[in-house]
Design a protein around this motif. Structure first.
Motif, PDB file in Angstrom:
ATOM      1  N   THR A  11       0.850  -1.185   0.000  1.00  0.00           N
ATOM      2  CA  THR A  11       0.000   0.000   0.000  1.00  0.00           C
ATOM      3  C   THR A  11       0.891   1.242   0.000  1.00  0.00           C
ATOM      4  N   VAL A  12       0.598   2.136  -0.954  1.00  0.00           N
ATOM      5  CA  VAL A  12       1.384   3.362  -1.093  1.00  0.00           C
ATOM      6  C   VAL A  12       0.464   4.529  -1.378  1.00  0.00           C
ATOM      7  N   SER A  13       0.963   5.741  -1.072  1.00  0.00           N
ATOM      8  CA  SER A  13       0.260   6.962  -1.457  1.00  0.00           C
ATOM      9  C   SER A  13       1.250   7.844  -2.207  1.00  0.00           C
ATOM     10  N   GLN A  14       0.751   8.819  -2.936  1.00  0.00           N
ATOM     11  CA  GLN A  14       1.610   9.682  -3.741  1.00  0.00           C
ATOM     12  C   GLN A  14       1.854  11.004  -3.004  1.00  0.00           C
ATOM     13  N   SER A  15       3.108  11.404  -2.943  1.00  0.00           N
ATOM     14  CA  SER A  15       3.479  12.705  -2.367  1.00  0.00           C
ATOM     15  C   SER A  15       4.352  13.414  -3.377  1.00  0.00           C
ATOM     16  N   GLY A  16       3.765  14.337  -4.108  1.00  0.00           N
ATOM     17  CA  GLY A  16       4.489  15.000  -5.182  1.00  0.00           C
ATOM     18  C   GLY A  16       4.819  13.989  -6.257  1.00  0.00           C
ATOM     19  N   THR A  17       6.127  13.828  -6.470  1.00  0.00           N
ATOM     20  CA  THR A  17       6.558  12.864  -7.470  1.00  0.00           C
ATOM     21  C   THR A  17       7.051  11.579  -6.821  1.00  0.00           C
ATOM     22  N   SER A  18       6.806  11.421  -5.513  1.00  0.00           N
ATOM     23  CA  SER A  18       7.290  10.253  -4.781  1.00  0.00           C
ATOM     24  C   SER A  18       6.122   9.387  -4.313  1.00  0.00           C
ATOM     25  N   MET A  74      -8.894  -3.650  -5.606  1.00  0.00           N
ATOM     26  CA  MET A  74      -8.763  -3.176  -4.236  1.00  0.00           C
ATOM     27  C   MET A  74      -8.921  -1.654  -4.184  1.00  0.00           C
ATOM     28  N   ASP A  75      -9.601  -1.202  -3.120  1.00  0.00           N
ATOM     29  CA  ASP A  75      -9.850   0.232  -2.920  1.00  0.00           C
ATOM     30  C   ASP A  75      -9.392   0.596  -1.505  1.00  0.00           C
ATOM     31  N   PHE A  76      -8.236   1.372  -1.419  1.00  0.00           N
ATOM     32  CA  PHE A  76      -7.724   1.820  -0.133  1.00  0.00           C
ATOM     33  C   PHE A  76      -8.003   3.302   0.110  1.00  0.00           C
ATOM     34  N   GLY A  77      -8.833   3.918  -0.761  1.00  0.00           N
ATOM     35  CA  GLY A  77      -9.181   5.321  -0.577  1.00  0.00           C
ATOM     36  C   GLY A  77      -8.139   6.289  -1.057  1.00  0.00           C
ATOM     37  N   PHE A  78      -7.081   5.784  -1.725  1.00  0.00           N
ATOM     38  CA  PHE A  78      -6.035   6.661  -2.224  1.00  0.00           C
ATOM     39  C   PHE A  78      -6.471   7.291  -3.540  1.00  0.00           C
ATOM     40  N   ALA A  79      -5.777   8.366  -3.914  1.00  0.00           N
ATOM     41  CA  ALA A  79      -6.046   9.006  -5.200  1.00  0.00           C
ATOM     42  C   ALA A  79      -5.764   8.010  -6.322  1.00  0.00           C
ATOM     43  N   GLY A  80      -6.564   8.019  -7.339  1.00  0.00           N
ATOM     44  CA  GLY A  80      -6.410   7.096  -8.460  1.00  0.00           C
ATOM     45  C   GLY A  80      -7.414   5.965  -8.440  1.00  0.00           C
ATOM     46  N   GLY A  81      -8.120   5.799  -7.303  1.00  0.00           N
ATOM     47  CA  GLY A  81      -9.191   4.805  -7.236  1.00  0.00           C
ATOM     48  C   GLY A  81      -8.696   3.382  -7.053  1.00  0.00           C
ATOM     49  N   ARG A  82      -9.493   2.426  -7.471  1.00  0.00           N
ATOM     50  CA  ARG A  82      -9.228   1.000  -7.265  1.00  0.00           C
ATOM     51  C   ARG A  82      -8.107   0.505  -8.185  1.00  0.00           C
ATOM     52  N   VAL A  83      -7.376  -0.510  -7.679  1.00  0.00           N
ATOM     53  CA  VAL A  83      -6.287  -1.094  -8.463  1.00  0.00           C
ATOM     54  C   VAL A  83      -6.547  -2.586  -8.658  1.00  0.00           C
TER      55      VAL A  83
END
Length: 584
Positions: free
Chosen positions: A14-21, A77-86
């Motif tokens: 599980t990851v989230s996006q921070s800027g370009t990271s 899977m939907d973890f509520g991150f930007a980009g939606g389900r994967v």
């Protein structure tokens, strides 16, 4: 089905996006779905220890691992991150793919390709498939089972086991009454009648119906004062049905003049202990001619030799039904027709000498007597009894066919089935016995086209299928033992080829027309056949060198006397199927 593993690979975190990271998100909780957007949430999940759960939580290293619902290999899977389900694919499919590859390889190795091959062991065809098309030579070893048995004659393809069909099927009528509107027939003596019955018919759009009273009175359907008819070399064909055969005492037919003050009479419904001419509410076709005339009245007479005083000048026709005591019976009539009779093909009539069961006395005593006159018979065999005890062998039957010109037909395949009668079995079992019997005949070089019903019983199986309807896929004719003294014998061509009437139990133990002394006497069955032109089918079982003691025995001396009497009258003798091939 089993659950599949999802996750636990380096990419399943599980990851989230921070800027370009990308930032790992340990302890993130998500839900599983069956579609990229919308769809249904999948809640039947377990953790890696098999504990039920409805959500998925990544571990302290942000790694995801869980088991999906049974049989599911793809989910979102939907973890509520930007980009939606994967999208996630099950990660344990490697072993399944290996197993599937092995299965495919096995099928490829064992398959039959388009150039042919060999299939051994058991073959089962089931499901919705009903057509199996095989070209070239087909050999099946082992057991072949079809999931659903096809009983309908219209869809059952029996290939080489089907009869030749080189038989007469119908003779055109010179005079035809089919009881349509304005037919002019009237009823008398009936408790009720419907002369324009549009609810029951097989010809046109209606029939005529009459119902008897319950006191044993006659119900009559008649038409008088017609143009004079010449019935020389003719026979009569009636298409009718009876609502309850058990309630029918007599079914009679009259021709004559002066409102039947002068008439000839036929009796049409022979009933034996095992069978009758038709079933309840079944349309049947009855043919009858001068050879089976029963009585005369008024100015008409029948000579001592069985010849009517006239065969022409008739203006009146009538069919009559009489019920049993206390019972009413309804007769529906759809056709009364005049057609060419037996004498148009066989001027002296024709006789078929037939044998049931295949006793060795047929070969030892009947064959030599018939060989003397060049007579050829039909032998109906019980395949399971061949060569056992006092039964003929296959070799002897081949000799009858190949050296004396006989026809070898079927009585039954199994001796047990013969003794129990086809009416004691379901349609599938009857089909097996008859088909196996035909396969045996064909496989052993026999050309018989006829079957004789065990015990004369041809009506219906235990599950309601007509036995003669099953057999007509394999044989051109079926022979009964329907006979009573004074009732109609067979005609050529027969009205019902699968229910041919025959004179059985020819023995000195009898007292009627089937007693040998009566048969060969003046006015007996032989005279009536020769002088009036009928098809007389004579059924024998055993020929005994001594005195007959049961109805299935005919003494050797009586049999020889019958053969000599036939010869002296010049009546041709032919096997059943040879008679059928003589249609013109």
């Amino acid at each position: 089905m089993a659950r599949h593993l999802f996750g636990l690979s380096p990419a399943d975190v599980t990851v989230s996006q921070s800027g370009t990271s990308l930032v790992l998100e340990p302890g993130a909780t998500g839900t599983a779905w069956d579609a990229r957007t919308g769809g249904t949430q999948l809640t039947d999940l377990t953790d890696l220890l098999g504990n039920p759960t409805t959500t998925v939580t990544s571990d302290t290293y942000s790694v995801i691992g869980f088991y999906g619902p049974d049989g599911v290999t793809t989910l979102y899977m939907d973890f509520g991150f930007a980009g939606g389900r994967v999208l996630m694919q099950a990660t344990d499919l490697g072993s399944s793919i290996t197993s599937l590859s092995a299965d495919v390889a096995g099928l490829q190795a064992g398959k039959l390709d388009t150039t042919g091959g060999t299939l051994t062991g058991d073959l089962t065809l089931s499901g919705a498939t009903t057509d199996l098309t095989v070209g070239g030579t087909t050999t099946l070893s082992g057991v072949t089972t079809f999931g659903s048995r096809l009983i309908s004659p219209s869809t059952y393809n029996v290939g080489m086991l089907a009869p030749s069909r080189t038989t007469p099927s119908w003779r055109p009528a010179s005079i035809s009454h089919i009881f349509q509107s304005g037919h002019g027939w009237t009823a008398s003596g009936a408790a009720s009648s419907n002369l324009n019955n549009t609810a029951a018919f097989v010809r046109g759009t209606q029939c005529a119906s009459i119902t008897t009273d319950t006191a044993g009175g006659s119900a009559n359907l008649k038409k008088f004062a017609m143009s004079a008819m010449d019935l020389t070399d003719k026979m009569i064909r009636v298409i009718c049905r009876v609502d309850n055969m058990a309630n029918l005492s007599s079914l009679n037919f009259f021709v004559g003049t002066s409102s039947l003050a002068n008439n000839f009479k036929w009796r049409l419904n022979p009933i034996t202990a095992t069978s009758q001419i038709g079933s309840n509410n079944e349309w049947i076709t009855i043919t009858f001619g001068w050879a089976s005339l029963n009585a005369a009245s008024g100015s008409y007479s029948i000579s001592s030799a069985g010849v009517p005083s006239t065969k022409t000048g008739f203006t009146d026709l009538e069919i009559q039904a009489i019920g049993t005591a206390g019972n009413a019976v309804t007769l529906d009539v759809n056709a009364v027709e005049i057609v060419d009779g037996t004498t148009t093909t066989f001027p002296n009539g024709v006789i078929s000498i037939v044998f049931d069961d295949g006793a060795d006395s047929i070969y030892n005593y009947a064959r030599p007597a018939m060989d003397t006159y060049g007579y050829r018979g039909t032998n109906y065999v019980i395949v399971g009894n061949l060569g056992a005890g006092s039964y003929m062998t296959t070799v002897q039957n081949r000799s009858l066919q190949d050296h004396s010109g006989w026809e070898i037909g079927l009585h039954s395949y199994s001796g047990t089935v013969h003794n129990n009668r086809y009416t004691s079995y379901a349609a599938a079992d009857v089909d097996d016995d008859i088909r196996w019997g035909k396969e045996w005949l064909v496989g052993n070089g026999f050309r018989g086209e006829s079957i004789a019903w065990p015990g004369g019983e041809y009506q219906a199986t235990t599950d309601g299928v007509g036995i003669d309807k099953i057999a007509e896929r394999y044989f051109s004719t079926g022979r009964t033992i329907l006979f009573q003294s004074g009732y109609a014998t067979e005609t050529f061509s027969p009205g019902m080829p699968m229910r041919m009437r025959a004179v059985s139990s020819i023995s000195e133990t009898q007292t009627g027309a089937n007693k040998p002394a009566n048969m060969i006497a003046t006015g007996g069955l032989l005279d009536k056949c020769q002088l009036n032109g009928g098809w007389l089918i004579l059924v024998f079982h055993k020929i005994t060198t001594g005195t007959a003691t049961v109805s299935t025995e005919c003494s050797q001396s009586d049999f020889q006397s019958i053969m000599a009497a036939i010869s002296s009258r010049g009546i041709p003798v032919l096997p059943i199927s040879d008679v059928m091939r003589n249609f013109n």
